[in-house]
Design a protein around this motif. Sequence first.
Motif, PDB file in Angstrom:
ATOM      1  N   ALA A  29       0.839  -1.205   0.000  1.00 38.19           N
ATOM      2  CA  ALA A  29       0.000   0.000   0.000  1.00 38.19           C
ATOM      3  C   ALA A  29       0.874   1.254   0.000  1.00 38.19           C
ATOM      4  N   HIS A  30       1.949   1.225   0.772  1.00 35.51           N
ATOM      5  CA  HIS A  30       2.867   2.367   0.817  1.00 35.51           C
ATOM      6  C   HIS A  30       3.505   2.610  -0.553  1.00 35.51           C
ATOM      7  N   SER A  31       3.917   1.542  -1.230  1.00 29.05           N
ATOM      8  CA  SER A  31       4.522   1.681  -2.564  1.00 29.05           C
ATOM      9  C   SER A  31       3.517   2.223  -3.573  1.00 29.05           C
ATOM     10  N   LEU A  32       2.270   1.734  -3.503  1.00 27.56           N
ATOM     11  CA  LEU A  32       1.227   2.238  -4.397  1.00 27.56           C
ATOM     12  C   LEU A  32       1.003   3.732  -4.181  1.00 27.56           C
ATOM     13  N   SER A  33       0.992   4.148  -2.915  1.00 30.43           N
ATOM     14  CA  SER A  33       0.795   5.556  -2.597  1.00 30.43           C
ATOM     15  C   SER A  33       1.989   6.397  -3.020  1.00 30.43           C
ATOM     16  N   GLU A  34       3.181   5.892  -2.748  1.00 29.73           N
ATOM     17  CA  GLU A  34       4.403   6.630  -3.076  1.00 29.73           C
ATOM     18  C   GLU A  34       4.533   6.853  -4.568  1.00 29.73           C
ATOM     19  N   GLN A  35       4.116   5.865  -5.357  1.00 30.54           N
ATOM     20  CA  GLN A  35       4.183   5.977  -6.820  1.00 30.54           C
ATOM     21  C   GLN A  35       2.913   6.594  -7.422  1.00 30.54           C
ATOM     22  N   ASP A  36       1.944   6.940  -6.567  1.00 31.23           N
ATOM     23  CA  ASP A  36       0.686   7.572  -6.984  1.00 31.23           C
ATOM     24  C   ASP A  36       0.013   6.793  -8.112  1.00 31.23           C
ATOM     25  N   VAL A  37      -0.039   5.470  -7.952  1.00 29.84           N
ATOM     26  CA  VAL A  37      -0.641   4.623  -8.978  1.00 29.84           C
ATOM     27  C   VAL A  37      -2.120   4.956  -9.156  1.00 29.84           C
ATOM     28  N   VAL A  38      -2.841   5.130  -8.048  1.00 28.53           N
ATOM     29  CA  VAL A  38      -4.265   5.444  -8.142  1.00 28.53           C
ATOM     30  C   VAL A  38      -4.490   6.742  -8.897  1.00 28.53           C
ATOM     31  N   GLY A  39      -3.595   7.697  -8.715  1.00 31.43           N
ATOM     32  CA  GLY A  39      -3.742   8.985  -9.391  1.00 31.43           C
ATOM     33  C   GLY A  39      -3.589   8.927 -10.896  1.00 31.43           C
ATOM     34  N   THR A  40      -3.049   7.807 -11.411  1.00 31.76           N
ATOM     35  CA  THR A  40      -2.866   7.672 -12.862  1.00 31.76           C
ATOM     36  C   THR A  40      -4.061   7.018 -13.546  1.00 31.76           C
ATOM     37  N   LEU A  41      -5.091   6.652 -12.785  1.00 32.04           N
ATOM     38  CA  LEU A  41      -6.142   5.793 -13.320  1.00 32.04           C
ATOM     39  C   LEU A  41      -7.352   6.525 -13.877  1.00 32.04           C
ATOM     40  N   GLY A  42      -7.300   7.838 -13.959  1.00 30.42           N
ATOM     41  CA  GLY A  42      -8.413   8.553 -14.577  1.00 30.42           C
ATOM     42  C   GLY A  42      -9.066   9.551 -13.653  1.00 30.42           C
ATOM     43  N   GLU A  43      -9.986  10.350 -14.231  1.00 31.53           N
ATOM     44  CA  GLU A  43     -10.618  11.444 -13.495  1.00 31.53           C
ATOM     45  C   GLU A  43     -11.461  10.967 -12.320  1.00 31.53           C
TER      46      GLU A  43
END
Length: 219
Positions: A29-43
Amino acid sequence: MTTAIPTQPLTAAMFLFGDIEKDRVSALAHSLSEQDVVGTLGEGLGKLSRAGRHAANDQVAAVTQGLLDLDLGGLVIAGWGKYADLTAAAKRTFATTDSSEIVELATHTITSTHHPSVELLVNDAHVATVHFELSVKFVVRALVATVQHGRLVAVHSGDCDVIATLAAEGRQLARRERHIKVPLLVRLGGGIPLLHDIEAAPTSVSVELEKGEPSGRPD
């Protein structure tokens, strides 16, 4: 000297993130947040609050940890099933009752690539799919094994360098290298059949072998 048999398989999740499940989920979860993966998934996900994005990371991490429950030893064994020296020994020992053969394989590389994905729902509506790529590379040296009645029944020696990388949406989340003795990596139980396809893990999409020295070449 007898080598102790591992009591449980070494999985990709354990290899990358440690032995404790709760810690694995937190690290992912920390790695996903650090790399902002969710932020790349659309509006749709970009409009989530900070708390909402944190919850999304936690959900994705919890599901993904389960998808990484792949036995690394099983991936190595699947690769060995494509080597001519082992399959030839399997055919000979299967045809002759109570026969066995010692097989030595030269240095060889097995590469296994997997593409699991996680569907993300917000208020019961599908908003995005997170695409992962897991790549595991095994460099195996000085392998000595026993084949009996068409089955791989023992691994006596061998060294293995394991390199695993996990990425999501093209962003690297984790990478680890480790040297492991082959008898501590693989779990043979009553023996692994070599004369037909070995059952693959659900998220496995390919096992690719790289040719090493002439001895022990793949089919």
